[in-house]
Every structure is written in structure tokens, then in C-alpha cells.
Design an enzyme around this catalytic site. Sequence first.
Site, PDB file in Angstrom:
ATOM      1  N   ASP A 147       0.942  -1.311   0.090  1.00  0.00           N
ATOM      2  CA  ASP A 147      -0.025   0.136  -0.086  1.00  0.00           C
ATOM      3  C   ASP A 147       0.885   1.153  -0.238  1.00  0.00           C
ATOM      4  O   ASP A 147       1.900   1.193   0.325  1.00  0.00           O
ATOM      5  CB  ASP A 147      -0.892  -0.066   1.246  1.00  0.00           C
ATOM      6  CG  ASP A 147      -0.123   0.009   2.649  1.00  0.00           C
ATOM      7  OD1 ASP A 147       0.638  -0.749   2.807  1.00  0.00           O
ATOM      8  OD2 ASP A 147      -0.610   0.868   3.398  1.00  0.00           O
ATOM      9  N   GLU A 195       0.163  -1.016   5.623  1.00  0.00           N
ATOM     10  CA  GLU A 195       1.272  -0.750   6.452  1.00  0.00           C
ATOM     11  C   GLU A 195       1.234   0.842   7.049  1.00  0.00           C
ATOM     12  O   GLU A 195       1.536   1.263   8.200  1.00  0.00           O
ATOM     13  CB  GLU A 195       2.586  -0.866   5.985  1.00  0.00           C
ATOM     14  CG  GLU A 195       3.921  -0.824   6.784  1.00  0.00           C
ATOM     15  CD  GLU A 195       4.547   0.907   6.889  1.00  0.00           C
ATOM     16  OE1 GLU A 195       5.325   1.336   7.435  1.00  0.00           O
ATOM     17  OE2 GLU A 195       3.931   1.678   5.898  1.00  0.00           O
TER      18      GLU A 195
END
Length: 482
Positions: A78, A145
Site C-alpha cells: 500500500d 502498513e
Amino acid sequence: MMTFENIYPERVFYYFGELAKIPHGSRNTKEISDYLVQFANEHELFCIQDEMNNVIIIKEATAGYETAAPVIIQGHMDMVCEKENGCTIDFTKDGLDLYIDGDFLKARGTTLGGDDGIAVAYALALLEASDIPHPRLEVIVTVDEEIGMLGAAEIDLSMLKGRTMLNIDSDEEGTFICGCAGGMSVHTSVPVTRTRQDGIKFIITVNGLSGGHSGVEIDKEHGNADILMGRVLKCIFHETPFGILSLQGGMKDNAIPRECTAEILVSEDKKDAVNEIIKQMDAILKKELVSSDSGITVSCTPGGSTEGNALDFSSVNRVIYYLRTVPDGILHMSQQMNGQVETSLNLGIMKLTEDALTTVTSVRSSVGTRKAEVYDKLAAVVEMLGGTAEATGDYPAWEYKQDSALRPAVEKVYEKLFHKKPVFETIHAGLECGLISEKIKDLDCVSFGPANYDIHTPKERLSISSTGRIWDFLTEFLKEMK
């Protein structure tokens, strides 16, 4: 369509370009996760995709490396989705518009996603290659994350054999991270009430700040647009009561807010006074932040007479009180690691809803009890105002490993290639190494990466030459692991 022929390492940049075509902001990772699974299937590699979209891909050792210790390669899929005003890209469905500017790879109007798309691109290029000798490779690619390491917290790693891990999620070439702060996101809500009011509508904006990563760049003391807006509103409120129609600043809790906007209603006879206060605050903040945020601007746009549901006197007081008293920025410097930040927080997202002022703050500390203390402070301020606080995405610090066997191996390869010693240090930003170390006993790991600048901002740029040097290091390190 952009291509990367004759740019070294071509296959790394090829895969980075392919990943950039796929929307992959936090909480929007299904499509990119499926791409990784498809890649593994096409290359006949063992692959696991869990319910969160975390992916593990395993490639067995090449000839001659069958008895070598496995190596874990780790990163996250991400990215932080920030864009410039006027940029029309929809991060939920559009890819990025990449371009090359000299030695840098950039994205027009948006963050680049080098954090941490470059780790995934390195991993795919390694998994694809047939001419790079290596031990068994265990690639971990996590989700979310950037919003609290949610994927790393839940992923099952029990099938892995590796006890050596290369986390490719740092952005200063030649610096290898060996420990980091723990953190959490704190969501707060302060109740407000509205009444029907009329007056002159002012749109007040604090913008032009540098922003940046709330861990890596918190020591630069960049201004926080949300906090500064509280200061501006307090100065106006000292002169005259007003109602607040809207208030919004920041997009990510781990990005220092670059802009904040408020709409207020002021009585007709105080119009000139408000204009004068805005001019004064613009001059004051330009002087105070001349080094850290030279582009700061405080401005207002007066409109005509209007009527609307605005915060009442008591609610405006609560909002201003919160923004003027909530802690923000560096709270403690480390007593063990000279010159490094130990504890900080960043009020990253602020939004006024119909009945509440809501915020999301990123809290970081390398000392667990200090992290808990910061949460208690936030909760105390909010609860005194009748609101609530909730912590999410709590992750541990990654403690420095005194007896690491990996650091000497890294140093040997780096010196061999570049004829200088690497730097080993701990950082204030959060890394997934702490969570993964809790899941894999005796894990020895470092974090590193190519030079990537202004991450979490639309100015993000990845050095092409540095990406090549880190690729050389990575492949040589794996070769030496025999």
C-alpha cells in the site's frame, strides 16, 4: 504509456511501472494483491494470499545454494495517496502518471508510491530472474502498513524457515536501519452543537507548508496546518465571537498536514478586524517558520452575507481549546541514541462533522510506557471536553539487536561494492520489523532502500541511479549468502 528500456535495472522499473498502473492506497489493496498472486502462478512459485490480502511468495534456492540459510525479503504493497490541488486522479480507481526528470522518477500531481512499491518491484524482479544465484527466498508483501501496520499484525508466518530478513522500506541510500519506534493511531471525537446563524462568511486557509512523513521528518519541526489553524482561530475569537461552518485539514495521520481550511460566520462590523488579524498572522507565521516552511500562507476570502448551521459559542470554544492544548510534534529526545527523537505525535487528520470534531493522530515512541503516556494525555484532553479517544493499529518498537550476525555481513558486501562503510542506525519512523520479529523467534533484520525524497507528499521522487546501486547490493548480498 511509459516504458523503461535502457534504464537500469530495467526489470525493477518495469515492475514498478506495472504496480503504478494499479490503485493501491491503504485499504484498497485487493487488486494489487491479486496481481502478485497472478505473478506467482505464472512463474510457478508457491504463494499464499490471506483474507487481508497479504501475500507470501517462496522461490527455492538456486543450484549450489540448497543448504544456505533462507532469506526473507519484505515490504508493503500500500501507498500514501496525497495529491496537489487541482489533480484529477482518483486514487480509488486510477493509476499513477509516472515520468522521468533527470535522475528521478516522479508522478504528476501525486505521491509516487516509492514507499513501498520499490520493495515489491525489487522482489518481483528477483523472483522472475533466472541468472541471479540465491538461497531460498521468502517474500512477504503486507497490506495497510501506512495506516498502522494492520497486515503485519495479522499475517501468519509460521510456514517460513528464514531467520534473516531484508526489509526494503527505508529511503536513505547507504543507511541501514536496525531499530525503530513503536506507534499507534489515536482517533478522537469532541462533541459539538450547531445553531442557525447569519453573518459574513469567511473562508480561512493555512497552506503552503512543507508537510512530510510524520516519523522521518518530525525532527525538521515543519508546521502542522491543523495546529496552526487553531492558533489563527484563537486570535480571531479573542477579537470577536464567530460560528464555524466547516473545518478540515490533513489527509493521513502519518503525513504532517500541509493545508487546513475553515469556513466561519462573522458579524458585519467585524469584517475589517478579521482581515487585519489574518494579515498579522500571515506575517507572524512567515517569520516564525521561515526556515522550516518558507511557503506558508495564511489567507482569507470574505464572501457576502449568508445563513447556516454553525457551531455555537460553547462548541467553538471547545474546538479552539482542543487545538490549542493538544500536544503535537516532538515530546522527548532519546537518552540512549544521541540526537534521535524518542517520542512524538502528529495530528494528521481533522474534520468537523455535523455533531463532532474528529481527529486522527499518529503517536510514535521507542519507549512503550511513553507511548502509553501520550495516549493518556490525548484521552485526558478529549474526555475533559466530553469526547472520546480510541487507539488502533498499536505496534511495538523494533529493538536494536546487539549480537546481530546480519550487520557484519551487510557491511562486508557494501564495502566490497562501494568502498565505504554503511551507516547503521535506529529511526523514529515505524517499520514492520518489530511486529514480524514478534512472530519469528531470533529474527535478524535490517531495513534499507534507495534514495527516495519527500515521501508522503506530491513532491516524492525516487533516484534512478540509487535504485540501481541498491539492486547491485541486493543481488550481491544474496550471492554472498552461499
